[in-house]
Write an enzyme that holds these catalytic residues in place. Structure first.
Site, PDB file in Angstrom:
ATOM      1  N   SER A  98       0.814  -1.219   0.000  1.00 37.46           N
ATOM      2  CA  SER A  98       0.000   0.000   0.000  1.00 37.46           C
ATOM      3  C   SER A  98       0.848   1.269   0.000  1.00 37.46           C
ATOM      4  O   SER A  98       0.340   2.333  -0.373  1.00 37.46           O
ATOM      5  CB  SER A  98      -0.940   0.012   1.209  1.00 37.46           C
ATOM      6  OG  SER A  98      -1.878  -1.014   1.076  1.00 37.46           O
ATOM      7  N   THR A 112      -1.248   4.461   3.197  1.00 41.45           N
ATOM      8  CA  THR A 112      -2.007   5.140   2.138  1.00 41.45           C
ATOM      9  C   THR A 112      -2.120   6.648   2.388  1.00 41.45           C
ATOM     10  O   THR A 112      -1.680   7.440   1.552  1.00 41.45           O
ATOM     11  CB  THR A 112      -3.398   4.500   1.952  1.00 41.45           C
ATOM     12  OG1 THR A 112      -3.248   3.088   1.885  1.00 41.45           O
ATOM     13  CG2 THR A 112      -4.106   5.031   0.729  1.00 41.45           C
TER      14      THR A 112
HETATM   15 MG    MG Z   1      -4.297   1.792   3.312  1.00 40.24          MG
HETATM   16 ZN    ZN Z   2      -2.547  -4.771   2.684  1.00 39.69          ZN
END
Ligand code: MG
Ligand code: ZN
Length: 362
Positions: A86, A139
């Site tokens: 991610s 993220t």
């Molecule tokens: Mg994430």
């Molecule tokens: Zn993951």
């Protein structure tokens, strides 16, 4: 083995040249309408089976995914691995650079790359980040921080007070105050102009920058009573950011779709997915009214090798997983609003950044 390496090289080389060719075509032959605002919603780990589950498990009405006019597919490999994590999977959206797994806002050689947020803040856009993880998780962090490894949570937090981002909502309180270096980054954030909120999501937004931290680390699961945090925070951010006549850029992450996938826990995954669909609905309602907003929904990668499998009875769904990690499958991209047509087709994940920047070019 040598043969396989050669084949992989040819595969990579051809996709590279193909993607260069296709982006040139787009700039030569189309003059898309330009949006004033972009809302980018990221379902972490959300492959096509995850999206499909919204159609089978939403209790009432059609999923909000139904409302999009343009659908594309994104190829998610990172610079280091066929299967992305991610960190690389978000850095590629925030910077346009494919990097190594674990990298936050840095290129393959670990040098910082300016993010879309940083570019737009310079141009007086308003910006916001919402997540159901901590706001320092890979993220969201990739949109404002530049560190070598995603697990450097305390270093990531140091970017927040000085980020210039107008609205944060999610978890991650402990990395502000319970720190090895003894700094109190909540105090530093307040000094830098943030209104700090740690008790509950307010019903109205203020004129100050807001830092809303409602959990020590990740937010609770839907199954643990998170309620309507994600759609309500999305509405709150839109109320705030849309006051800016120059435009805004908002990132909303359904962080725990990925965690349900890692846990191979279908009810966990599906409830997180349905919650994310509610946030998508809030973004689409706003964009319909506003008329100058592009809404993009996509994923960084698929998690769990999730499948809505059948068994002997084809009228009985059996959601199953093939891994506790991520997979290499392409992920869907949904777009609607001015410039949405650029997001149809099959392309590398870094194209999403370039398409957004093309549309936001002054
Ligand atoms: Mg994430
Ligand atoms: Zn993951």
């Amino acid at each position: 083995m040598k043969h396989l390496v050669k084949i992989l090289f040819l595969v990579f080389a051809s996709t590279f040249f193909y993607s260069c060719g296709s982006s040139q075509k787009a700039t030569e032959f189309t003059t898309p309408n330009k949006p004033k605002n972009i809302i980018l919603l990221i379902g972490d780990g959300m492959g096509l089976s995850q999206v499909s589950s919204a159609y089978f498990y939403k209790r009432e009405g059609n999923p909000n995914f139904d409302r999009f006019t343009t659908i594309g597919l994104s190829k998610t490999s990172s610079a280091s691995d066929l299967i992305t994590d991610s960190a690389a999977g978000a850095t590629v959206f925030s910077t346009g650079v494919k990097t190594y797994n674990n990298a936050i806002g840095v290129a393959v050689d670990s040098t910082p790359v300016p993010t879309i947020m940083e570019h737009l803040i310079q141009r007086n856009y308003s910006t916001g980040i919402i997540a159901t993880s901590s706001i320092q998780h890979a993220t969201p962090a990739s949109f404002y921080a530049h560190v070598k490894h995603r697990n450097m949570y305390e270093d990531i937090t140091e970017f927040i007070p000085y980020s210039g981002i107008d609205f944060f909502a999610g978890g991650g309180l402990k990395f502000f105050t319970n720190r090895e270096d003894g700094r109190n980054l909540l105090d530093e954030s307040a000094t830098a102009g943030y209104k700090i909120i740690t008790d509950f999501l307010p019903s109205e937004t203020s004129s100050e920058k807001e830092l809303i931290l409602l959990a020590e680390d990740g937010m609770p699961k839907m199954q643990e009573g998170r309620g309507d945090f994600l759609p309500r925070a999305t509405q709150l951010a839109l109320d705030k950011l849309s006051r800016n006549k120059d435009g805004f850029f908002l990132v909303v992450e359904g962080s725990q779709i990925d965690w349900g996938g890692h846990a191979n826990d279908a009810p966990y995954l599906i409830l997180e997915l349905l919650d994310f669909d509610e946030a998508v609905g809030v973004a689409l309602d706003f964009a319909e009214q506003n008329g100058e907003t592009l809404v993009i929904v996509t994923a960084d990668h698929e998690t769990g090798g999730f499948t809505l499998a059948g068994n002997d009875n084809y009228n009985d769904l059996n959601p199953v997983f093939s891994t506790t990690g991520h997979s290499a499958t392409m992920v869907p991209v949904f777009a609607i609003g001015p410039g949405a047509e650029l997001f149809g087709g099959i392309y590398e994940n870094n194209e999403i950044y370039h398409k957004m920047m093309q549309l936001l070019a002054p």
